[in-house]
Scaffold this motif. Structure first.
Motif, PDB file in Angstrom:
ATOM      1  N   TRP A  11     -40.373   6.267  71.482  1.00  0.00           N
ATOM      2  CA  TRP A  11     -39.031   6.789  71.242  1.00  0.00           C
ATOM      3  C   TRP A  11     -38.082   5.685  70.796  1.00  0.00           C
ATOM      4  O   TRP A  11     -37.269   5.876  69.905  1.00  0.00           O
ATOM      5  CB  TRP A  11     -38.530   7.410  72.537  1.00  0.00           C
ATOM      6  CG  TRP A  11     -37.296   8.187  72.401  1.00  0.00           C
ATOM      7  CD1 TRP A  11     -36.054   7.807  72.789  1.00  0.00           C
ATOM      8  CD2 TRP A  11     -37.165   9.484  71.845  1.00  0.00           C
ATOM      9  NE1 TRP A  11     -35.155   8.781  72.511  1.00  0.00           N
ATOM     10  CE2 TRP A  11     -35.805   9.824  71.933  1.00  0.00           C
ATOM     11  CE3 TRP A  11     -38.036  10.386  71.272  1.00  0.00           C
ATOM     12  CZ2 TRP A  11     -35.316  11.038  71.477  1.00  0.00           C
ATOM     13  CZ3 TRP A  11     -37.540  11.592  70.826  1.00  0.00           C
ATOM     14  CH2 TRP A  11     -36.204  11.907  70.933  1.00  0.00           C
ATOM     15  N   LEU A  31     -42.368   8.540  65.964  1.00  0.00           N
ATOM     16  CA  LEU A  31     -41.626   9.708  66.426  1.00  0.00           C
ATOM     17  C   LEU A  31     -42.486  10.966  66.429  1.00  0.00           C
ATOM     18  O   LEU A  31     -42.334  11.820  67.304  1.00  0.00           O
ATOM     19  CB  LEU A  31     -40.364   9.901  65.587  1.00  0.00           C
ATOM     20  CG  LEU A  31     -39.268   8.893  65.929  1.00  0.00           C
ATOM     21  CD1 LEU A  31     -38.205   8.849  64.848  1.00  0.00           C
ATOM     22  CD2 LEU A  31     -38.640   9.207  67.275  1.00  0.00           C
ATOM     23  N   LEU A  48     -36.787  12.496  64.585  1.00  0.00           N
ATOM     24  CA  LEU A  48     -37.891  12.557  63.631  1.00  0.00           C
ATOM     25  C   LEU A  48     -37.365  13.001  62.270  1.00  0.00           C
ATOM     26  O   LEU A  48     -37.741  12.441  61.237  1.00  0.00           O
ATOM     27  CB  LEU A  48     -38.995  13.497  64.131  1.00  0.00           C
ATOM     28  CG  LEU A  48     -40.184  13.705  63.198  1.00  0.00           C
ATOM     29  CD1 LEU A  48     -40.823  12.389  62.765  1.00  0.00           C
ATOM     30  CD2 LEU A  48     -41.214  14.622  63.879  1.00  0.00           C
TER      31      LEU A  48
END
Length: 166
Positions: A11, A31, A48
């Motif tokens: 992340w 992601l 993303l």
């Protein structure tokens, strides 16, 4: 390494990667893996989508932003980001509709007016574009003033400097 630790690594790394070297493909891969580990958070789909936009993959980004908006329809940032994907795909009316919704939720968001102004201009609506761009300019000036007041009023010099528009 446990799954939660791996998820956190996946992340956090993409933002660093994008900022430092512009390696959008690695950010997308990280992601995608993070979202596959836990697809519930809307912010995962949003991040993303941002990485996919950096990679020029606007159709894929749009799908991610759709997922984010489906999970948190009242988040103006997610609507703003989806509008940018629509804009890059030439879907100007959809972009304008999302920006209208974002402004309805957060009427003092300068970026939403700025992006809607650009979409209006691209859609051949120069009068509406000018109104929005002027509004964005005014709001960004107010934001700079508030940041300066915060810095001075709280005795925290430089606290908000990173958040000030140029």
């Amino acid at each position: 390494m446990d799954a939660a630790t791996r998820w956190c690594q996946l992340w956090l790394r993409p933002m660093t990667v994008l900022r430092r070297c512009g390696c959008a493909d690695q950010a997308v891969a990280d992601l995608e893996q993070a979202v596959s580990l836990d697809p519930r958070p809307a912010s995962g789909h949003n991040n993303l989508g941002l990485a996919l936009c950096e990679a020029g993959r606007y159709e894929d980004a749009l799908k991610c932003f759709d997922q984010a908006v489906d999970r948190q329809a009242e988040n103006p940032t997610f609507l703003n980001n989806r509008a940018l994907a629509f804009y890059h795909l030439g879907k100007l009316e959809s972009a304008i509709a999302d920006l209208d919704a974002a402004i309805g939720i957060a009427p003092n968001d300068a970026s939403a007016y700025f992006h809607r102004g650009n979409a209006m201009l691209a859609a051949g609506k120069p009068t509406e574009a000018l109104v929005d761009l002027r509004k964005a300019h005014g709001l960004s000036r107010v934001a700079r003033g508030l940041a300066a007041e915060f810095d001075e009023g709280n005795g925290l010099p430089g606290t908000c400097a990173a958040h000030r528009p140029p």
